[in-house]
Scaffold this active site. Sequence first.
Site, PDB file in Angstrom:
ATOM      1  N   ASP A 103      30.642  53.787  19.375  1.00 48.51           N
ATOM      2  CA  ASP A 103      29.431  53.723  19.446  1.00 48.51           C
ATOM      3  C   ASP A 103      28.593  52.555  20.770  1.00 48.51           C
ATOM      4  OD1 ASP A 103      29.338  54.621  16.741  1.00 48.51           O
ATOM      5  OD2 ASP A 103      29.539  51.715  15.937  1.00 48.51           O
ATOM      6  N   HIS A 143      35.181  58.585  17.170  1.00 41.41           N
ATOM      7  CA  HIS A 143      33.616  58.352  18.693  1.00 41.41           C
ATOM      8  C   HIS A 143      33.881  56.437  18.943  1.00 41.41           C
ATOM      9  CE1 HIS A 143      32.172  57.416  14.917  1.00 41.41           C
ATOM     10  NE2 HIS A 143      30.635  56.708  15.159  1.00 41.41           N
ATOM     11  N   HIS A 182      36.411  54.870  16.187  1.00 43.92           N
ATOM     12  CA  HIS A 182      36.532  54.867  14.858  1.00 43.92           C
ATOM     13  C   HIS A 182      36.529  56.321  14.266  1.00 43.92           C
ATOM     14  CE1 HIS A 182      32.783  53.565  15.914  1.00 43.92           C
ATOM     15  NE2 HIS A 182      32.680  53.832  14.984  1.00 43.92           N
ATOM     16  N   ARG A 239      31.593  58.195  -0.675  1.00 44.90           N
ATOM     17  CA  ARG A 239      31.511  56.995  -0.073  1.00 44.90           C
ATOM     18  C   ARG A 239      29.828  57.219   0.491  1.00 44.90           C
ATOM     19  NH1 ARG A 239      33.978  53.054   2.975  1.00 44.90           N
ATOM     20  NH2 ARG A 239      32.697  53.750   5.398  1.00 44.90           N
TER      21      ARG A 239
END
Length: 336
Positions: A208, A206, A263, A273
């Site tokens: 941002d 996607h 990304h 994570r």
Amino acid sequence: MVVLSQPAVLDPLSLIKTCKPTSVFTGIPEIDLTDPEAKTLLVKACEEFGFFKLVNHGVPLNFMTRLEEQALNFFTLSQSEKDKVGPPDPFGYGSKTIGPNGDVGWIEYLLLNTNPQINSHKTLAIFRANPEIFRSAVEDYISAMKSVGCEVLELIADGLGIEPRNVLSRLLKDEKSDSYFRLNHYPPCPELQALSGRNLVGFGEHTDPQIISVLRSNTTSGLQICLKDGSWVAVPSDPYSLFIIVGDSLQVMTNGRLRSVKHRVLADTKRSRISMIYFGGPPLSEKIAPLASLMEEGEESLYKEFSWSEYKKSAYKSRLADYRLGLFEKPTSIIQ
């Protein structure tokens, strides 16, 4: 588990995408915020990658590690406790489902609005459900990330020769700024070992939609960016640095000169994570269009003017991987 509109309940691993491992990318620009040449280097990195690593950013390490610890405390609560502040609408706690349009990932998260004037009841519920230290850690961290984001935007303005230099940063500083903060947790996934060497997608590809994103993660890698040639490369983790991501709105405001980078995040087989992202956005009523002070004589806008509210609504109706700016581009025949 992911529950569909049908009564059947499916294993999330059967719904979440996988992809082949990619190489680690060693060419990511690393920019020192105290470097006298930072304004030039920032612009170059945003033109080429839409992404860079920021060092000597001035944010105390304990601000980052304290919030990481508090985030882990929340994500290790029982599922029933976490569900008390979800599902997101869009704020609150979410798990597996990303947005309302069918995207899923190996992830759980908290999404908060950074503006205390418009914090939702879900945001307040999160704080009520946790010790005061959690709220303090979130507020300190958001304040620090906002400052970094504004400083980066002012340096970008300097590098592009835009005046006044706060033409971008003022949108984040506005009391009606529609900025978000997201805490992502990607649990370890031992099941990956049975997927023939393929990686499970934690958060799908996607861009941002906001102006700028400021990201920090723990020592577990997983972030990947898409280069201009369409290849995906892995970003080495660095818990001491911040990563800056150009958003769709900044791409439009620079008439495509700075690019919004696609990304994604992949899950790890053994380690969790934690990532913490500040999404710097303008007020809902703000008109988004190429800046007149940046346009050269005779240069035409590549985009139709739109309000942030219009773009936000359009993005919310789309899938993660959709090219959202396509709806707001001018026909190429007009631009010629």
